[in-house]
Design an enzyme around this catalytic site. Structure first.
Site, PDB file in Angstrom:
ATOM      1  N   SER A  37       0.700  -1.206  -0.038  1.00  0.00           N
ATOM      2  CA  SER A  37       0.091   0.048  -0.056  1.00  0.00           C
ATOM      3  C   SER A  37       1.038   1.345   0.057  1.00  0.00           C
ATOM      4  CB  SER A  37      -0.908  -0.029   1.157  1.00  0.00           C
ATOM      5  OG  SER A  37      -1.917   0.989   1.178  1.00  0.00           O
ATOM      6  N   ASN A 101       3.902 -14.950   5.668  1.00  0.00           N
ATOM      7  CA  ASN A 101       3.185 -13.734   6.079  1.00  0.00           C
ATOM      8  C   ASN A 101       1.709 -14.146   6.086  1.00  0.00           C
ATOM      9  OD1 ASN A 101       3.427 -10.964   6.452  1.00  0.00           O
ATOM     10  ND2 ASN A 101       2.038 -10.870   4.374  1.00  0.00           N
ATOM     11  N   SER A 125     -11.491 -16.698   1.054  1.00  0.00           N
ATOM     12  CA  SER A 125     -11.567 -16.548  -0.286  1.00  0.00           C
ATOM     13  C   SER A 125     -12.629 -17.600  -0.965  1.00  0.00           C
ATOM     14  CB  SER A 125     -10.279 -16.785  -1.017  1.00  0.00           C
ATOM     15  OG  SER A 125     -10.367 -16.548  -2.415  1.00  0.00           O
ATOM     16  N   TYR A 150      -0.859 -19.539  -2.341  1.00  0.00           N
ATOM     17  CA  TYR A 150      -1.724 -18.620  -1.551  1.00  0.00           C
ATOM     18  C   TYR A 150      -3.151 -19.176  -1.152  1.00  0.00           C
ATOM     19  CZ  TYR A 150      -5.314 -14.931  -1.537  1.00  0.00           C
ATOM     20  OH  TYR A 150      -6.561 -14.232  -0.978  1.00  0.00           O
ATOM     21  N   LYS A 154      -4.982 -19.773   2.803  1.00  0.00           N
ATOM     22  CA  LYS A 154      -6.604 -19.474   3.067  1.00  0.00           C
ATOM     23  C   LYS A 154      -7.244 -20.646   4.001  1.00  0.00           C
ATOM     24  CE  LYS A 154      -6.512 -15.343   1.955  1.00  0.00           C
ATOM     25  NZ  LYS A 154      -6.210 -14.284   3.176  1.00  0.00           N
TER      26      LYS A 154
HETATM   27  P1  NAD Z   1      -4.272  -5.415  -0.116  1.00  0.00           P
HETATM   28  O1  NAD Z   1      -2.806  -5.892  -0.651  1.00  0.00           O
HETATM   29  O2  NAD Z   1      -4.650  -4.409  -0.968  1.00  0.00           O
HETATM   30  O3  NAD Z   1      -4.412  -5.325   1.345  1.00  0.00           O
HETATM   31  C1  NAD Z   1      -3.339  -5.965   2.227  1.00  0.00           C
HETATM   32  C2  NAD Z   1      -2.863  -4.870   3.145  1.00  0.00           C
HETATM   33  O4  NAD Z   1      -1.949  -5.723   3.974  1.00  0.00           O
HETATM   34  C3  NAD Z   1      -1.634  -4.006   2.278  1.00  0.00           C
HETATM   35  O5  NAD Z   1      -2.095  -2.950   2.648  1.00  0.00           O
HETATM   36  C4  NAD Z   1      -0.464  -4.641   2.896  1.00  0.00           C
HETATM   37  O6  NAD Z   1       0.506  -3.409   2.891  1.00  0.00           O
HETATM   38  C5  NAD Z   1      -0.573  -4.916   4.285  1.00  0.00           C
HETATM   39  N1  NAD Z   1       0.083  -6.171   4.737  1.00  0.00           N
HETATM   40  C6  NAD Z   1       0.573  -7.352   4.259  1.00  0.00           C
HETATM   41  N2  NAD Z   1       1.057  -8.075   5.155  1.00  0.00           N
HETATM   42  C7  NAD Z   1       1.292  -7.354   6.101  1.00  0.00           C
HETATM   43  C8  NAD Z   1       1.836  -7.568   7.559  1.00  0.00           C
HETATM   44  N3  NAD Z   1       2.591  -8.820   7.716  1.00  0.00           N
HETATM   45  N4  NAD Z   1       1.941  -6.446   8.417  1.00  0.00           N
HETATM   46  C9  NAD Z   1       1.127  -5.567   8.195  1.00  0.00           C
HETATM   47  N5  NAD Z   1       0.423  -5.140   7.137  1.00  0.00           N
HETATM   48  C10 NAD Z   1       0.538  -6.215   6.148  1.00  0.00           C
HETATM   49  O7  NAD Z   1      -5.150  -6.675  -0.566  1.00  0.00           O
HETATM   50  P2  NAD Z   1      -6.642  -6.797  -0.335  1.00  0.00           P
HETATM   51  O8  NAD Z   1      -7.231  -7.005  -1.909  1.00  0.00           O
HETATM   52  O9  NAD Z   1      -7.148  -5.667   0.221  1.00  0.00           O
HETATM   53  O10 NAD Z   1      -6.960  -8.147   0.251  1.00  0.00           O
HETATM   54  C11 NAD Z   1      -7.004  -8.164   1.581  1.00  0.00           C
HETATM   55  C12 NAD Z   1      -7.478  -9.613   2.216  1.00  0.00           C
HETATM   56  O11 NAD Z   1      -8.432 -10.109   1.542  1.00  0.00           O
HETATM   57  C13 NAD Z   1      -6.108 -10.534   2.080  1.00  0.00           C
HETATM   58  O12 NAD Z   1      -6.247 -11.229   3.108  1.00  0.00           O
HETATM   59  C14 NAD Z   1      -6.788 -11.215   0.681  1.00  0.00           C
HETATM   60  O13 NAD Z   1      -5.881 -12.500   0.701  1.00  0.00           O
HETATM   61  C15 NAD Z   1      -8.071 -11.409   0.934  1.00  0.00           C
HETATM   62  N6  NAD Z   1      -8.677 -11.713  -0.320  1.00  0.00           N
HETATM   63  C16 NAD Z   1      -8.558 -10.714  -1.340  1.00  0.00           C
HETATM   64  C17 NAD Z   1      -9.269 -10.754  -2.634  1.00  0.00           C
HETATM   65  C18 NAD Z   1      -9.047  -9.986  -3.813  1.00  0.00           C
HETATM   66  O14 NAD Z   1      -9.568 -10.298  -4.755  1.00  0.00           O
HETATM   67  N7  NAD Z   1      -8.475  -8.691  -3.617  1.00  0.00           N
HETATM   68  C19 NAD Z   1     -10.074 -12.149  -2.897  1.00  0.00           C
HETATM   69  C20 NAD Z   1     -10.226 -12.868  -1.535  1.00  0.00           C
HETATM   70  C21 NAD Z   1      -9.561 -12.620  -0.554  1.00  0.00           C
HETATM   71  C1  WQD Z   2     -11.244 -13.208 -13.276  1.00  0.00           C
HETATM   72  C2  WQD Z   2     -11.054 -13.892 -14.670  1.00  0.00           C
HETATM   73  C3  WQD Z   2      -9.591 -14.952 -15.816  1.00  0.00           C
HETATM   74  C4  WQD Z   2      -7.121 -11.299 -16.525  1.00  0.00           C
HETATM   75  C5  WQD Z   2      -8.061 -14.471  -8.212  1.00  0.00           C
HETATM   76  C6  WQD Z   2      -7.591 -15.365  -7.453  1.00  0.00           C
HETATM   77  C7  WQD Z   2      -8.456 -15.843  -6.259  1.00  0.00           C
HETATM   78  C8  WQD Z   2      -8.780 -14.571  -5.639  1.00  0.00           C
HETATM   79  C9  WQD Z   2      -9.406 -13.509  -6.608  1.00  0.00           C
HETATM   80  C10 WQD Z   2      -7.979 -14.064  -3.545  1.00  0.00           C
HETATM   81  C11 WQD Z   2     -10.656 -15.149 -14.864  1.00  0.00           C
HETATM   82  C12 WQD Z   2     -10.153 -13.923 -16.785  1.00  0.00           C
HETATM   83  C13 WQD Z   2      -8.052 -12.090 -16.020  1.00  0.00           C
HETATM   84  C14 WQD Z   2      -6.964 -11.216 -17.977  1.00  0.00           C
HETATM   85  C15 WQD Z   2      -8.495 -12.674 -18.454  1.00  0.00           C
HETATM   86  N1  WQD Z   2      -8.237 -13.708  -4.849  1.00  0.00           N
HETATM   87  N2  WQD Z   2      -8.864 -12.767 -16.980  1.00  0.00           N
HETATM   88  N3  WQD Z   2      -7.735 -11.770 -18.738  1.00  0.00           N
HETATM   89  O1  WQD Z   2      -8.737 -16.012 -11.301  1.00  0.00           O
HETATM   90  O2  WQD Z   2     -11.030 -15.488 -10.447  1.00  0.00           O
HETATM   91  O3  WQD Z   2      -9.202 -15.135  -8.835  1.00  0.00           O
HETATM   92  O4  WQD Z   2      -8.382 -13.228  -7.668  1.00  0.00           O
HETATM   93  O5  WQD Z   2      -8.194 -14.784  -2.972  1.00  0.00           O
HETATM   94  O6  WQD Z   2      -7.667 -16.362  -5.317  1.00  0.00           O
HETATM   95  O7  WQD Z   2      -7.122 -16.713  -7.930  1.00  0.00           O
HETATM   96  O8  WQD Z   2      -9.623 -13.550 -10.533  1.00  0.00           O
HETATM   97  O9  WQD Z   2      -9.351 -11.297 -11.831  1.00  0.00           O
HETATM   98  O10 WQD Z   2      -7.675 -12.922 -11.943  1.00  0.00           O
HETATM   99  O11 WQD Z   2      -9.570 -13.395 -13.196  1.00  0.00           O
HETATM  100  O12 WQD Z   2      -9.366 -13.199 -19.199  1.00  0.00           O
HETATM  101  O13 WQD Z   2      -6.036 -10.613 -18.338  1.00  0.00           O
HETATM  102  O14 WQD Z   2     -10.791 -12.916 -15.714  1.00  0.00           O
HETATM  103  O15 WQD Z   2      -9.249 -15.994 -16.650  1.00  0.00           O
HETATM  104  O16 WQD Z   2     -11.726 -15.808 -15.815  1.00  0.00           O
HETATM  105  P1  WQD Z   2      -9.517 -15.100 -10.264  1.00  0.00           P
HETATM  106  P2  WQD Z   2      -9.001 -12.658 -11.789  1.00  0.00           P
END
Ligand code: NAD
Ligand code: WQD
Length: 340
Positions: A37, A101, A125, A150, A154
């Site tokens: 961030s 982490n 997730s 990853y 979870k």
């Molecule tokens: P992000 O990377 O934008 O936010 C995570 C924040 O945590 C960052 O600001 C980073 O600097 C901070 N951070 C990481 N490790 C740290 C540590 N050890 N100590 C202190 N700060 C730390 O990610 P996000 O998209 O906001 O995701 C948040 C959570 O949701 C994560 O656990 C991620 O796995 C989960 N998640 C995200 C998605 C997605 O697609 N964005 C989907 C499912 C689950």
């Molecule tokens: C979405 C769709 C791609 C990029 C990932 C992680 C999952 C979760 C969310 C945290 C898929 C397609 C993508 C591109 C494409 N994160 N795509 N061209 O794969 O559902 O999930 O993020 O927990 O763990 O695996 O999300 O946004 O990468 O893809 O066609 O350049 O878009 O194939 O069908 P995904 P995504």
């Protein structure tokens, strides 16, 4: 005012959740080590909520710093634990970075609050479901073998949380299984900050539209779906943020104890090509895209059954695909006008 510790509170989902916590009358206290961030997000957040939230910059894996924090902030009512690394591909090449982490930060946090009556919300997730056998997928569907370190973090984290509750280390825990968070806050002051070339669909779309990328490749159009491209349950990040407030409220009730898990999605699936069409229609910007080969490890289709979230968590998503695309676009334009 109940104090809520938001780890990773300057990240994508964490920053939007800070805003929703303040609107719901909670006092957020942020820990973030800025590993994914930018400190500017704190100022942006202040513009939205009207004051600078308490902020501590350190790595939650650092036990000493965490002990100093718990001494400085003794009366935490709830914890929302976002802090983790999230790049699926990187986790395959550098698994130890992810296990350290994502797992150690959780264990450290649970140990720091061992036995205390703190409500705990965990970012899980839909990746835990892999390719579900039945759609929409419900929370009791089997967890499939993880496709990446990853994803495995979870699954392991959910097991750790269940064990911690069973042993009395933690008392009230909710794991939220997010589907695909997209979009940005309506002010366009906060949003996703992808690191390098985006791996996720929507940041890749907006970066292509703004001219940062030449074109976007659709990963496969030969899947067994309505137009051949993959299906996901895209959810607006502001709706997702509100689910965390709902989880805190649920745990505040006398009826809740122990551990529970909820799907956080809209309950609808959209194909990649539908998302591209929605982006073009809402923004009026034509996207340069091509059809390419499948991406390794992609599931064909997944969307969530949100009956339990609606009935038990008392939460449902309100914002549609057009709002998701329009807000993601406003954020991309903001970033291009305000480079860091
Ligand atoms: P992000 O990377 O934008 O936010 C995570 C924040 O945590 C960052 O600001 C980073 O600097 C901070 N951070 C990481 N490790 C740290 C540590 N050890 N100590 C202190 N700060 C730390 O990610 P996000 O998209 O906001 O995701 C948040 C959570 O949701 C994560 O656990 C991620 O796995 C989960 N998640 C995200 C998605 C997605 O697609 N964005 C989907 C499912 C689950
Ligand atoms: C979405 C769709 C791609 C990029 C990932 C992680 C999952 C979760 C969310 C945290 C898929 C397609 C993508 C591109 C494409 N994160 N795509 N061209 O794969 O559902 O999930 O993020 O927990 O763990 O695996 O999300 O946004 O990468 O893809 O066609 O350049 O878009 O194939 O069908 P995904 P995504």
């Amino acid at each position: 005012m109940a104090k809520i510790l938001v780890t990773g509170g300057l990240g994508y989902i964490g920053s939007h959740t800070v805003v929703e916590l303040v609107s719901a009358g909670y006092e957020p206290i942020i820990i973030d080590d800025l590993s994914n961030s930018n400190i500017k997000i704190l100022d942006q957040l202040s513009k939205i909520i009207g004051f600078k939230p308490a902020f501590y910059q350190f790595d939650i894996c650092d036990d000493k710093k965490l002990a100093e924090f718990t001494a400085a902030e003794p009366d935490i009512d709830g914890i929302i634990h976002f802090a983790a690394f999230k790049a699926v591909g990187e986790s395959v090449h550098n698994p130890l970075k992810y296990y350290r982490n994502n797992i150690y930060s959780l264990v450290n946090l649970l140990a720091a609050y061992n036995g205390k009556p703190v409500k705990f919300v965990f970012s899980s997730s839909c990746t835990v479901y892999g390719q579900p056998d039945i759609l929409p997928v419900t929370e009791d569907a089997p967890v499939k073998p993880a496709q990446s370190p990853y994803g495995n973090t979870k699954q392991i984290a959910e097991e750790i949380l269940k064990d911690a509750v069973a042993a009395g280390n933690a008392q009230k825990v909710v794991a939220l299984r997010y589907f695909n968070p997209v979009g940005a806050h309506e002010t366009a002051l906060i949003g996703e900050l992808p690191n390098g070339v985006p791996q996720n669909l929507v940041p890749f779309i907006t970066q292509t539209a703004i001219g940062k990328r030449e074109k976007i490749t659709v990963f496969g159009n030969d899947y067994n779906t309505k137009d051949g491209s993959c299906v996901r349950d895209y959810i607006h990040v502001v709706d997702l943020a509100k689910a965390h407030v709902a989880a805190l409220k649920l745990m505040a009730g006398d009826n809740f104890s122990g551990y529970d898990v909820f799907n956080i999605g809209t309950g609808n699936g959209n194909t990649v090509l539908e998302i591209i069409a929605a982006f073009e229609n809402t923004t009026g910007v034509k996207l340069n895209y091509e059809i390419g080969p499948r991406r390794n490890g992609d599931v064909e289709k997944v969307w969530g059954d949100v009956t339990k979230s609606s009935k038990v968590l008392n939460w449902t998503a309100a914002l549609d695909i057009d709002i998701m695309m329009a807000s993601a676009w406003e954020w991309e334009k903001y970033l291009s006008q305000n480079p860091s």
